[in-house]
Enzyme design. Structure first.
Site, PDB file in Angstrom:
ATOM      1  N   ASP A  44       0.733  -1.018  -0.042  1.00 22.23           N
ATOM      2  CA  ASP A  44       0.078  -0.080  -0.052  1.00 22.23           C
ATOM      3  C   ASP A  44       0.903   1.212  -0.068  1.00 22.23           C
ATOM      4  O   ASP A  44       1.644   1.353   0.978  1.00 22.23           O
ATOM      5  CB  ASP A  44      -0.888  -0.049   1.283  1.00 22.23           C
ATOM      6  N   GLU A 128      -1.797  -1.485  -5.994  1.00 21.38           N
ATOM      7  CA  GLU A 128      -2.955  -0.830  -6.374  1.00 21.38           C
ATOM      8  C   GLU A 128      -2.770  -0.546  -7.783  1.00 21.38           C
ATOM      9  O   GLU A 128      -1.539   0.319  -8.028  1.00 21.38           O
ATOM     10  CB  GLU A 128      -3.381   0.036  -5.414  1.00 21.38           C
ATOM     11  N   ASP A 208      -2.791   1.418   6.933  1.00 19.51           N
ATOM     12  CA  ASP A 208      -2.222   0.965   5.948  1.00 19.51           C
ATOM     13  C   ASP A 208      -1.930  -0.549   5.884  1.00 19.51           C
ATOM     14  O   ASP A 208      -2.004  -1.106   4.738  1.00 19.51           O
ATOM     15  CB  ASP A 208      -0.750   1.877   5.651  1.00 19.51           C
TER      16      ASP A 208
END
Length: 224
Positions: A44, A128, A208
């Site tokens: 992340d 991501e 996170d």
């Protein structure tokens, strides 16, 4: 590894604003990738920390631009005050270019070193699939987002992965920060909320890391 170098592949790159020139060589080689590793990790990326891994590790945000921002502003003020066409202005322009180049080089070196550490350890790395351009429309965050250069980090990690016996997956970022990584329920959070606290299953952990676990799960699901 065999290398083939062609005479016409060597060329001079156009000089940079800092006055430097670089010779570039294009080579062909037979890759010899390392065996695939079984370890997996979700990543992340962020601004408070450069990245948080699904195992709880954090990578500090070096903030290269922020570190040199005052030096750059001082150099730019000198440039704006220098009279056009004078040696002083040419010198001032060169100083500004050197500061920009130093920031870019430090950022690039950080991305190379950090990506190398990840691909050497993990066989599957999930990021991501972020739309950075849209994120930079938030003007209060645009400078910080540009400074961390997430796309550069993901691109370099991907380029190093194959030879290191790793591969990179891009996962849909929807709700990765809001979803509980244990029970799957949505737990709404503001940007200032740094802890994930699920009222449904009782899970509490770093916001996170919770997102990184969700990212890893989504990436592995995409592999079937």
């Amino acid at each position: 590894m065999s290398l083939k170098l062609h005479d016409d592949d060597a060329r001079l790159e156009i000089g940079r604003a800092s006055g430097k020139w670089y010779a570039c060589f294009s080579v062909e080689y037979e890759p010899n990738p390392a065996p695939q590793k079984e370890t997996t990790v979700g990543v992340d990326v962020g601004l408070t920390s450069f990245a948080t891994l699904s195992n709880g590790e954090k990578i500090e945000n070096p903030r290269f631009f922020r570190t040199d921002e005052k030096i750059l502003a001082k150099a730019q003020r000198r440039l704006s005050k220098a009279e056009k066409g004078t040696p002083e202005r040419k010198k001032a322009r060169l100083i500004v270019a050197h500061v920009h180049e130093r920031i870019a080089n430090r950022r690039l070196n950080f991305a190379h070193q950090t990506s190398r550490q990840r691909v050497n350890r993990f066989g599957t790395i999930v990021f991501e699939d972020l739309n950075i351009r849209n994120m930079q429309k938030n003007h209060s965050l645009a400078k910080s987002i540009a400074d961390v250069a997430w796309n550069q980090f993901v691109t370099i990690t991907t380029s190093k992965a194959e030879d290191a016996g790793s591969h990179v997956i891009l996962a849909n970022p929807r709700n990765t920060s809001q979803m509980c990584s244990r029970c799957g329920m949505i737990v709404a959070k503001k940007c200032s909320d740094r802890v994930h606290s699920c009222p449904h299953c009782g899970l509490e952990l770093d916001r996170d890391q919770n997102a990184a676990i969700n990212i890893l799960r989504l990436g592995l699901q995409s592999l079937g």
